[in-house]
Design an enzyme around this catalytic site. Structure first.
Site, short mmCIF file in Angstrom:
data_model
loop_
_atom_site.label_atom_id
_atom_site.label_comp_id
_atom_site.label_asym_id
_atom_site.label_seq_id
_atom_site.Cartn_x
_atom_site.Cartn_y
_atom_site.Cartn_z
N HIS A 66 -27.13 1.13 35.95
CA HIS A 66 -25.77 1.00 35.44
C HIS A 66 -24.98 -0.10 36.13
O HIS A 66 -24.11 -0.70 35.51
CB HIS A 66 -25.06 2.35 35.46
CG HIS A 66 -25.52 3.17 34.30
ND1 HIS A 66 -26.60 4.01 34.38
CD2 HIS A 66 -25.11 3.19 33.00
CE1 HIS A 66 -26.81 4.54 33.18
NE2 HIS A 66 -25.92 4.06 32.33
N ASP A 126 -31.71 4.29 27.30
CA ASP A 126 -32.36 5.55 27.66
C ASP A 126 -33.53 5.86 26.74
O ASP A 126 -34.54 6.38 27.18
CB ASP A 126 -31.34 6.70 27.67
CG ASP A 126 -30.57 6.71 28.97
OD1 ASP A 126 -31.21 6.60 30.03
OD2 ASP A 126 -29.33 6.78 28.94
N ARG A 175 -17.47 3.63 27.88
CA ARG A 175 -18.14 4.50 28.85
C ARG A 175 -17.07 5.13 29.75
O ARG A 175 -16.64 4.51 30.72
CB ARG A 175 -19.11 3.70 29.72
CG ARG A 175 -20.37 3.22 29.01
CD ARG A 175 -21.30 2.53 30.00
NE ARG A 175 -22.64 2.31 29.50
CZ ARG A 175 -23.06 1.19 28.92
NH1 ARG A 175 -22.24 0.17 28.77
NH2 ARG A 175 -24.31 1.09 28.52
N CYS A 213 -26.01 0.80 20.59
CA CYS A 213 -25.06 0.37 21.64
C CYS A 213 -25.77 0.11 22.96
O CYS A 213 -25.14 -0.12 23.98
CB CYS A 213 -23.94 1.39 21.81
SG CYS A 213 -24.52 3.01 22.33
N GLU A 245 -30.77 9.02 22.11
CA GLU A 245 -31.35 8.39 23.30
C GLU A 245 -32.43 9.25 23.92
O GLU A 245 -33.23 8.79 24.72
CB GLU A 245 -30.28 8.00 24.31
CG GLU A 245 -29.31 9.08 24.70
CD GLU A 245 -28.22 8.58 25.65
OE1 GLU A 245 -28.31 7.45 26.14
OE2 GLU A 245 -27.27 9.35 25.90
C1 PEP Z 1 -28.06 3.73 26.48
O1 PEP Z 1 -28.67 4.61 27.07
O2 PEP Z 1 -28.60 2.85 25.78
C2 PEP Z 1 -26.58 3.66 26.58
C3 PEP Z 1 -25.89 2.86 25.82
O3 PEP Z 1 -25.97 4.41 27.51
P1 PEP Z 1 -26.04 4.15 29.08
O4 PEP Z 1 -26.66 2.80 29.31
O5 PEP Z 1 -24.66 4.24 29.60
O6 PEP Z 1 -26.91 5.26 29.57
MG MG Z 2 -27.66 6.34 27.90
#
Ligand code: PEP
Ligand code: MG
Length: 753
Positions: free
Chosen positions: A361, A626, A468, A673, A602
């Site tokens: 992240h 994910d 987020r 996304c 995801e």
């Molecule tokens: C993802 O998992 O693609 C997503 C957009 O969420 P994050 O990256 O915050 O887990």
């Molecule tokens: Mg995610």
């Protein structure tokens, strides 16, 4: 044996130079194996030769002189095949070669094992003995186990050696990691350590030893005074036996004890925090092994005292915004979202960390902020890096320390070229995102950080595809209250209105920890994450849902997105909570409409329950980050397996294509996304697959828009058909690159080696 092994690895690890590490390794191995000779041959990648670097038993004059090619002699045999070789009579082996300089003729038995780190062969460790000793299976197993453990340690020592005595005459050293956020920058390294964390203190060489000793004494005196004051306050309130513990603490701190040892370590060339951490670690390790409850408890005391002293040392030398140089490139063991917030944005030029990978992240935040970043630099030696001039290459995952003048010129021109492309792309930012054959693909942005540029952005996008919410939670010291959250969300919703804003409920866990809500798990990505946490804490979720709904009053552009959904029950429960939040607000006289609600796809399980999900919610959003990690079983945060993580893996692409087809049949809007949507080649594939919208980090908009405006939907569909026939990631990427080059879009892809 395990104990001996552990001790050798620890000692080699503790060595301050490459020479010391190698010398410790061969000496200790020879002793442990009770053999005549132990030598190490280092593989020099420039010369492509194995060079005898250290020996105990062979003639020392041979060190640095004897070298062999891969496949040459027994050592070359071991290195080439990357397998151990155990011989009672070495001379009888067809690959045997005699080196008179070494004086090895007396040693007939030979056991050699390769030392390998992350698939790279670093060298060969050899033991030899007179009198035809047969090294038994136990000996071989011992050496193989030790070599496996020494791989990482040696790679680190080699990296340190490269920095301390660079092989490049210009003084320059190059380190490699995982490219995590694109861009190149020339700046100054600033080594950071997390506050009062003994395990996070980097090794640094002091510039003024006397000053470090003075700082240490001051810090110890302050802790001692604090303890004294506490003890005085507690007189009469705790037993005299408990009070006596304070005397023990004072003794531990006293010059004759901890203090003196730390001073000695400083004099050996370690800065005060590093010296303190070394000494505390040594004591704690020792005490924790002792079979005595009283002494084991003292380990915790020493760690606590160490932390207190460290806190004062850090106070003494705070990293204030003014103290950051222009073009600061932060380098640390781990970079947290909180640290990002501490450095003024105009001074923050780049990020480097030993941990993390391209889909961690912190990498995503860095990309959102447009900060070039390299993570997973597992072998980067932090000592001596502070204040060094560096070049960070976020495209290739490189850090160049003390770059030569030639290298600087080279990078200056690359940076200028990239800026020119960016300026060119900027010119078409206000044009619609429509393909040459008239297909409009809405582009949205991922947010979470405060966006000052909302007004400028609004004309270029179709909305916010992923807000987020955990990001603002990471920089506070407790869960923000309902009013606080309402203000935050209102700012986003009103700022982007009338465009839709997709707000995701708190998605913590995995690699997203809140400092005030630590989740400590062995397997965090398969553990308590996203909706699993918030459904277990309805008091947190309800506050957030009410704040979102309250903030949306009169705007009508709120969408709520649920992360980490695995089962239909979770959706049903959350829907009930959303209804309850709406009811509660109505009872307070606040009327809000029911927002559209979506589910993140995801967790692979959701891909098999799309009809049931579609009955319950209004849209799908694919979290490709994910989804990739769970389909491929590759931890997105682990640099060791970073090479296996690829959102263009044929299995991931097949899953995405299937999800898009099925959503269309269900008449459910479906967006992406995850990071794949922000990659120009990935975006073309997703458009060809039929996704309705793409949401990405703001800095990715120009390249994605440029790609879509130049490639017809028909061509993108054909590209998908071609790519879905391929069987490996490299075939997919080669094909994408070839097609983009054919369409004259190669400049949109990240530069390669
Ligand atoms: C993802 O998992 O693609 C997503 C957009 O969420 P994050 O990256 O915050 O887990
Ligand atoms: Mg995610």
């Amino acid at each position: 044996m395990l104990d001996v092994l552990r001790r050798i690895v620890q000692e080699v690890n503790g060595a301050r130079t490459l020479e010391a590490a190698l010398s410790t390794m061969v000496r200790r191995t020879r002793k442990a194996m009770q053999t005549d000779v132990c030598s190490f041959y280092l593989y020099d990648t420039e010369l492509e030769r194995l060079v005898l670097m250290e020996t105990i038993g062979l003639k020392p004059q041979a060190v640095g002189r004897v070298s062999l090619r891969l496949g040459d002699g027994l050592v070359g045999w071991v290195a080439e095949r990357e397998e151990p070789l155990n011989l009672e009579d070495a001379t009888a082996h067809p690959s045997f070669r005699y080196f008179p300089e070494t004086g090895e003729e007396r040693y007939s038995s030979f056991l050699g094992v390769p030392i390998i780190h992350q698939r790279h062969m670093l060298g060969v460790l050899v033991v030899q003995q007179q009198d035809n000793r047969r090294y038994d299976e136990g000996d071989e197993a011992f050496l193989v186990t030790m070599a496996a453990q020494l791989g990482g340690v040696l790679a680190h020592a080699l990296a340190t050696g490269a920095l301390n005595c660079p092989t490049d005459p210009s003084g320059q050293a190059v380190f490699r990691g995982v490219a995590a956020s694109p861009g190149r920058v020339i700046g100054t390294a600033v080594v950071i350590s997390p506050p009062a964390d003994l395990d996070g203190v980097p090794d640094l060489v002091p510039t003024d030893i006397a000053d470090e000793v003075r700082r240490l004494r001051n810090a110890i005196r302050q802790v001692s005074d604090e303890l004294q004051a506490t003890a005085t306050r507690l007189i009469g309130r705790i037993s005299s036996q408990e009070l006596a513990l304070f005397d023990v603490y004072q003794q531990i701190l006293s010059d004759a004890s901890l203090g003196q040892e730390v001073e000695k370590r400083i004099e050996e060339g370690q800065w005060a925090p590093g010296a303190l951490a070394d000494v505390v670690r040594r004591h704690v390790q020792y005490l924790e092994r002792v079979d005595d409850d009283y002494l084991r408890e003292r380990a915790a005391d020493i760690r606590d005292l160490g932390r207190r002293v460290l806190a004062h040392l850090q106070e003494d030398n705070p990293q204030t915004p003014e103290s950051f140089p222009e073009q600061s490139i932060l380098v640390g063991d781990e970079i947290s979202a909180a640290i990002l917030g501490e450095v003024p944005r105009h001074k923050l030029a780049g990020l480097v960390a030993l941990r993390g990978s391209s889909n961690s992240h912190v990498a995503i935040l860095a990309r959102a902020m447009g900060i070039p970043t390299v993570l997973g630099m597992v072998d980067l030696p932090l000592p001596r890096l502070n204040e060094a001039p560096v070049i960070l290459d976020g495209h290739r995952g490189r850090l160049i320390v003390r770059p030569s003048a030639d290298m600087q010129r080279h990078y200056q021109s690359l940076i200028a070229e990239e800026q020119a492309v960016n300026r060119l792309l900027e010119n078409e930012q206000d044009l619609p995102c429509v393909t040459p054959d008239g297909h409009a693909l809405p582009l949205l942005v991922n947010t979470g950080l405060a966006t000052e540029l909302m007004a400028a952005l609004k004309t270029r996008i179709a909305g916010v595809g992923l807000y987020r919410t955990e990001v603002p939670f990471m920089t506070t010291e407790r869960f923000p209250g309902e009013q606080e959250q309402t203000t935050l969300y209102r700012e986003q919703l009103a700022g982007f209105a009338p465009l839709p804003v997709v707000m995701r409920t708190l998605d913590i866990g995995g690699d997203k920890d809140l400092p005030y809500f630590p989740i400590d798990e062995t397997n965090p990505f398969l553990g308590w994450r996203g909706i699993r946490v918030t459904l277990d804490h309805p008091e947190v979720l309800m506050v957030q849902l009410r704040a979102m709904l309250r903030a949306s009053q009169g705007l009508g552009n709120l969408r709520i997105l649920l992360p980490m959904i695995t089962s239909i029950d979770e959706v049903d429960t959350t829907l009930r909570l959303i209804e309850r939040a709406q009811r509660e607000l109505n009872e307070d006289g606040i009327t809000v409409e029911r927002p559209r609600i979506g589910v993140m796809l995801e967790v692979p399980a959701t891909l098999y329950q799309l009809p049931a999900l579609a009955e319950r919610v209004d849209f799908f959003s694919v979290g490709s980050n994910d989804l990739t990690q769970y389909l491929l079983a590759v931890d997105r945060n682990n640099p060791r397996v970073a090479g296996l993580y690829d959102a263009c893996h044929p299995a991931v692409l097949a899953a995405l294509a299937r999800a898009s087809r099925e959503a269309a049949a269900l008449e459910m809007p479906i967006a992406v996304c995850g990071e794949l949507a922000g990659d120009p080649a990935g975006a073309l594939l997703l458009m060809g697959m039929g996704f309705d919208a793409l949401s990405m980090n703001t800095p990715n908009l120009p390249r994605v828009r440029a790609a879509i405006r130049r490639v017809s939907l028909a061509n993108a569909r054909a590209l998908v058909d071609e790519v879905l026939q391929l069987t490996t990631c490299s075939e997919v990427w080669q094909h994408l690159e070839a097609r983009l080059a054919e369409w004259q879009l190669a400049h949109l892809l990240p530069p390669k080696d």
